[in-house]
Design an enzyme around this catalytic site. Structure first.
Site, PDB file in Angstrom:
ATOM      1  N   CYS A  57       0.989  -1.106   0.019  1.00  0.00           N
ATOM      2  CA  CYS A  57       0.157  -0.066  -0.013  1.00  0.00           C
ATOM      3  C   CYS A  57       0.901   1.217   0.118  1.00  0.00           C
ATOM      4  O   CYS A  57       1.958   1.284   0.499  1.00  0.00           O
ATOM      5  CB  CYS A  57      -0.928  -0.065   1.316  1.00  0.00           C
ATOM      6  SG  CYS A  57      -2.047   1.282   1.060  1.00  0.00           S
TER       7      CYS A  57
ATOM      8  N   ASP B   8       0.426   3.759   1.536  1.00  0.00           N
ATOM      9  CA  ASP B   8       0.483   4.308   3.063  1.00  0.00           C
ATOM     10  C   ASP B   8       2.003   4.640   3.534  1.00  0.00           C
ATOM     11  O   ASP B   8       2.678   3.677   3.496  1.00  0.00           O
ATOM     12  CB  ASP B   8      -0.077   3.280   3.941  1.00  0.00           C
ATOM     13  CG  ASP B   8      -0.520   4.040   5.596  1.00  0.00           C
ATOM     14  OD1 ASP B   8       0.230   4.414   6.073  1.00  0.00           O
ATOM     15  OD2 ASP B   8      -1.836   4.057   5.782  1.00  0.00           O
TER      16      ASP B   8
ATOM     17  N   ARG C 258       3.053   4.620   6.330  1.00  0.00           N
ATOM     18  CA  ARG C 258       3.593   4.023   7.767  1.00  0.00           C
ATOM     19  C   ARG C 258       3.898   2.622   7.387  1.00  0.00           C
ATOM     20  O   ARG C 258       4.247   1.988   8.240  1.00  0.00           O
ATOM     21  CB  ARG C 258       2.556   4.129   8.495  1.00  0.00           C
ATOM     22  CG  ARG C 258       1.855   5.554   9.201  1.00  0.00           C
ATOM     23  CD  ARG C 258       0.507   5.440   9.661  1.00  0.00           C
ATOM     24  NE  ARG C 258      -0.743   5.324   8.698  1.00  0.00           N
ATOM     25  CZ  ARG C 258      -1.789   4.975   9.055  1.00  0.00           C
ATOM     26  NH1 ARG C 258      -2.194   5.076  10.266  1.00  0.00           N
ATOM     27  NH2 ARG C 258      -2.673   4.656   8.286  1.00  0.00           N
TER      28      ARG C 258
ATOM     29  N   HIS D 119      -2.125  -3.847   4.915  1.00  0.00           N
ATOM     30  CA  HIS D 119      -2.131  -3.512   6.395  1.00  0.00           C
ATOM     31  C   HIS D 119      -3.387  -3.249   7.011  1.00  0.00           C
ATOM     32  O   HIS D 119      -4.230  -2.922   6.302  1.00  0.00           O
ATOM     33  CB  HIS D 119      -1.105  -2.366   6.462  1.00  0.00           C
ATOM     34  CG  HIS D 119      -1.540  -1.075   5.964  1.00  0.00           C
ATOM     35  ND1 HIS D 119      -2.377  -0.189   6.914  1.00  0.00           N
ATOM     36  CD2 HIS D 119      -1.810  -0.702   4.696  1.00  0.00           C
ATOM     37  CE1 HIS D 119      -2.549   0.790   5.895  1.00  0.00           C
ATOM     38  NE2 HIS D 119      -2.222   0.716   4.737  1.00  0.00           N
TER      39      HIS D 119
ATOM     40  N   CYS E  41      -6.305   0.104   6.893  1.00  0.00           N
ATOM     41  CA  CYS E  41      -5.627   0.723   5.655  1.00  0.00           C
ATOM     42  C   CYS E  41      -6.846   1.555   5.342  1.00  0.00           C
ATOM     43  O   CYS E  41      -8.111   1.366   5.360  1.00  0.00           O
ATOM     44  CB  CYS E  41      -5.834  -0.475   4.448  1.00  0.00           C
ATOM     45  SG  CYS E  41      -5.504   0.284   2.951  1.00  0.00           S
TER      46      CYS E  41
HETATM   47 CO    CO Z   1      -3.512   1.319   2.981  1.00  0.00          CO
END
Ligand code: CO
Length: 216
Positions: free
Chosen positions: A42, A44, A46, A98, A101
């Site tokens: 992803c 993302d 993090r 994750h 999400c």
């Molecule tokens: Co995500």
């Protein structure tokens, strides 16, 4: 100092540190790229691929998009898969989603009027929800509902990879790559494996790919 200037400064410090530790570090990477892994994750911030598995440059070929999807009409993700499998000949493909999400959460809500492109990207996740609606709705809380969809989405991406001619041909010719569906926990930084498929997996007949250039 502007925020982006910090990045450039950190980059210098990082490169200096690598060279101090191993003067040949960049030289060794210059002429070859032989990663054994393709990571599809992803976007993302993090869940940075190399950092969460403590990998060094050269170890992992990476593709990231919103909610770690393989969309078979998307040139971007498929080109990455084709190059990784046919040219780099990676041994493993990891799809790492994750918990928590935001892409999955958004896909479980109404479409947002101004996010026309994102709406279409997330439409594929809504389709996965429709396949597994009962299981998702049996979750006891909103967070559990999202996390169940996170897991189902990862598993679905692994099957989508197995359906591609790219993976089926590689399975036939070199019995690799294996396909790993992983989920990362934002709260503890730990990864769990949800699904693992290898060349022994048999696709449903409607997904099977027969290379007409080769007779059996
Ligand atoms: Co995500």
């Amino acid at each position: 100092m502007k925020p982006y200037e910090k990045l450039l400064l950190e980059n210098r410090a990082w490169a200096d540190e690598k060279k101090a530790h191993d003067p040949d570090f960049f030289n060794k990477l210059l002429h070859q790229q032989t990663p054994k892994f393709l990571w599809i994750g992803c976007s993302d911030s993090r869940v940075p691929a190399e950092i969460v598995v403590n990998a060094t440059p050269g170890e992992i070929f990476v593709h990231r998009n919103i909610a770690n999807q393989i969309i078979t009409t998307d040139f971007n993700s498929l080109s990455v898969v084709q190059f990784a499998v046919e040219v780099l000949e990676v041994e493993h493909i990891v799809v790492c989603g994750h918990y928590g999400c935001g892409g999955i959460k958004a896909a479980l809500e109404e479409q947002r009027a101004h996010l026309t492109l994102v709406n279409n990207w997330l439409m594929h996740i809504k389709d996965i929800y429709r396949l597994h609606q009962e299981s998702v709705e049996s979750a006891t809380s909103e967070d559990a509902r999202i996390d169940r969809m996170v897991e189902l989405n990862i598993i679905e991406q692994i099957y989508k990879l197995a359906h591609t001619p790219i993976v089926q041909q590689a399975w036939k010719s070199r019995r690799a790559p294996s396909l790993h569906g992983w989920v990362y926990g934002l709260d503890d930084g730990l990864i769990q494996e949800l699904v693992l498929l290898n060349h022994e997996y048999s696709n449903d007949p409607i997904y099977r790919y027969r290379d007409l250039g080769h007779t059996e």
